[in-house]
Structure formats: structure tokens, C-alpha cells
Scaffold this motif. Sequence first.
Motif, short mmCIF file in Angstrom:
data_model
loop_
_atom_site.label_atom_id
_atom_site.label_comp_id
_atom_site.label_asym_id
_atom_site.label_seq_id
_atom_site.Cartn_x
_atom_site.Cartn_y
_atom_site.Cartn_z
N ARG A 87 -0.54 -1.16 -19.60
CA ARG A 87 0.50 -0.71 -20.53
C ARG A 87 1.18 0.57 -20.07
NH1 ARG A 87 1.51 -2.61 -25.37
NH2 ARG A 87 -0.50 -3.70 -25.43
N ASN A 88 0.41 1.48 -19.50
CA ASN A 88 0.97 2.76 -19.05
C ASN A 88 1.01 2.87 -17.54
OD1 ASN A 88 1.26 3.81 -21.73
ND2 ASN A 88 -0.95 4.16 -21.78
N ALA A 89 0.85 1.75 -16.85
CA ALA A 89 0.84 1.76 -15.38
C ALA A 89 2.22 1.45 -14.83
CB ALA A 89 -0.16 0.75 -14.85
N GLY A 90 2.53 2.03 -13.69
CA GLY A 90 3.76 1.70 -12.99
C GLY A 90 3.52 0.76 -11.83
N TRP B 195 0.83 -1.20 0.00
CA TRP B 195 0.00 0.00 0.00
C TRP B 195 0.87 1.26 0.00
CZ3 TRP B 195 -4.57 0.40 -1.68
CH2 TRP B 195 -5.56 -0.56 -1.45
N ARG B 196 1.96 1.23 0.73
CA ARG B 196 2.83 2.41 0.81
C ARG B 196 3.41 2.73 -0.57
NH1 ARG B 196 6.33 0.50 4.22
NH2 ARG B 196 4.83 0.79 5.93
N PHE B 197 3.89 1.71 -1.27
CA PHE B 197 4.42 1.92 -2.61
C PHE B 197 3.32 2.44 -3.54
CE2 PHE B 197 5.40 0.65 -6.93
CZ PHE B 197 6.73 1.03 -7.07
N THR B 198 2.13 1.84 -3.45
CA THR B 198 1.03 2.24 -4.32
C THR B 198 0.62 3.69 -4.07
OG1 THR B 198 0.24 -0.05 -4.31
CG2 THR B 198 -1.31 1.64 -5.06
N ALA B 199 0.54 4.08 -2.81
CA ALA B 199 0.17 5.46 -2.50
C ALA B 199 1.21 6.44 -3.04
CB ALA B 199 0.01 5.62 -0.99
N ASP B 200 2.48 6.07 -2.98
CA ASP B 200 3.54 6.95 -3.50
C ASP B 200 3.51 7.04 -5.02
OD1 ASP B 200 4.43 7.45 -0.95
OD2 ASP B 200 6.07 5.99 -1.01
N HIS B 201 2.85 6.06 -5.69
CA HIS B 201 2.79 6.03 -7.15
C HIS B 201 1.33 6.05 -7.63
CE1 HIS B 201 6.78 4.48 -6.16
NE2 HIS B 201 7.17 4.89 -7.34
N GLU C 146 -8.99 0.27 4.40
CA GLU C 146 -7.82 0.44 5.25
C GLU C 146 -6.64 0.98 4.45
OE1 GLU C 146 -5.38 0.44 8.56
OE2 GLU C 146 -7.55 0.14 8.47
N GLY C 147 -6.43 0.43 3.26
CA GLY C 147 -5.31 0.90 2.43
C GLY C 147 -5.46 2.34 2.00
N LEU C 148 -6.68 2.76 1.75
CA LEU C 148 -6.92 4.13 1.28
C LEU C 148 -6.57 5.19 2.31
CD1 LEU C 148 -10.20 3.62 -0.76
CD2 LEU C 148 -8.09 4.66 -1.62
N ARG C 149 -6.48 4.79 3.55
CA ARG C 149 -6.12 5.76 4.59
C ARG C 149 -4.74 6.35 4.38
NH1 ARG C 149 -8.30 2.51 10.00
NH2 ARG C 149 -10.51 2.44 9.35
N GLY C 150 -3.88 5.65 3.66
CA GLY C 150 -2.53 6.13 3.44
C GLY C 150 -2.38 7.02 2.21
N PHE C 151 -3.49 7.29 1.50
CA PHE C 151 -3.40 8.11 0.29
C PHE C 151 -3.62 9.57 0.62
CE2 PHE C 151 -3.75 4.03 -1.50
CZ PHE C 151 -3.40 4.09 -2.85
N ARG C 152 -3.06 10.41 -0.23
CA ARG C 152 -3.32 11.84 -0.11
C ARG C 152 -4.75 12.13 -0.51
NH1 ARG C 152 1.51 11.09 -2.74
NH2 ARG C 152 3.38 11.69 -1.58
#
Length: 271
Positions: A195-198, A16-22, A262-268
Motif C-alpha cells: 500500500r505504501n510501497a513504490g 535492481w537499479r530501479f529498486t536500489a534507487d528507490h 548479486e543484486g544487493l551489491r548495487g545498494f548503498r
Amino acid sequence: METARPTHPLSPAEAWRFTADHAAEAAFFFDFDGVLSPVTDDPDASQPTPSALGVLEELAGVVAKVAIVSARPVSFLRTRFAALSHVDLYGLYGLEVWHEGEVITEPAALPWVPTMADLAQRARTELPAGTLVEYKRLSVALHYRTAPQLGDVVDRWANDQAERVGLRVQGGRMVAELKPPVDQDKGMVITEGIRNAGCAWYFGDDMSDLKAFDALRARAAVDPAFFGMCVAVANPETGAEVSTAADLTLESPDAVAAFLAEGLRGFRPAR
């Protein structure tokens, strides 16, 4: 500072941390039955879990793409997700796509519509009572959830018809589905969709979802910057094989919604 791509195995918190950063290059894909909705004896009765709609809309507001990739027709998915304005719908394993208010159908599948209508009628006539025939215009699903003793009979009939007409059979949880001989499956949907996702996540519970897992792994193998997360949802029928292929297993559709919340709590805040 750029966050390094995590390596498997890893904790959900790290993923989740990596996903939120990207988030701006992150994509999330979900199967419907067994992932966002409990599996029901009557396929027409399936509904998303009460908390799924809100959490998907919230997720779509902070990542680049959210999509549902299902064996259901787009027409069915639209009745369940009409309230979501930023979620793409891939029906019939990607033979149909709902994107920005428009349905796009794979042209190569259209000539098979009359064949599928005929097969649905044959199935209702020739298969024993207890078989539920689901006609989807571009495919026919033969369910035996309420009569599991019919599994061998239904599978044999489906394979005989596929050989007779020139179709493909997709097995699943108490179901055999007849599909056109068109190169389209969940793995191909995901390959194109990322295709265009990181960064990308896929949530699945059945055998057809394994190809989606493979697509994430294939992209990661050739792109060191890409991070993919394969999530299984437990079930008593195909769960063991799907869980073995996944990075993480959740217990139910309710657990999927809670995990996303729960994961969404770490997003801006939403852009």
C-alpha cells in the motif's frame, strides 16, 4: 534525478537499479517452500538454504520491508527464521502474521480450529497409506508427494470434505489444503503490504503465488509510479504455469539467494 519506472520486459540489472534507487520505498516478499527452501518429502524437514538467512537480513537492512508469505503456520516459520529481526512472517496465507514480536490471527478463522482438528483425524483414518496429513490448526494440508498415484483420491476426498463442511480447497505441488471460508490469500497480503510501497518484488513457485503476482500487476496498472517484479522459481510440477506468469524465472532456492546477493551489491550501505 528521479529514475523513470522501467517497463516490462526488462533485464534483472535494470530492475535492481530501479529498486536500489528507490530502496526506501521498496518491499520484498517470498514464499518459503520451493523458494527459500527446497521442497522435501517430509514438510517438517524443510529448512532455508544456508545462504538465505544472511542475505534476507542484509536485504532487510536496505529496503523498507522484507516478508515471508507462506502456507506454513507462523509457529513453523519462527523456528526457521528466529535469527531475523526485521523480517515479517505471514503464515497460512495471511491468516496469521508475526510482526514486531507479536502474532496476530485473523479472528474470522478461529472458530474453525475444532473443525480442522476433526478433519485431520478423519484424514488419517480415511485416506490411504502414503498420504501425509499436516495439521496446521487453521488448515489441513494433505500431501501425496511420496505417493503421487494417490493424487486423484486425495483431491476428491478434500473436495468432498470441503463441500460437506463448507471449506475451501487450495491446490499446490502434490498437496491439497483445506482452509476456512475466510477471504484471505497471498494476493490480499501483497495488496495490503504494498500500500505504501513504490517498488515491490514477489518470489513464488506455486499456484497460490499467482494471486500475489496479480496483486503487483493490479497496482502497477493503476499507479504509473509503481514498479513490481514477479519472480518464479522453477519446479517440475507447477513451474511452467508460474514461470509463464512471471517476469523472471530462477532455477532453485540456491539461485534465489545468489540472485539477491548479486543484486544487493548495487545498494548503498545500510541505513
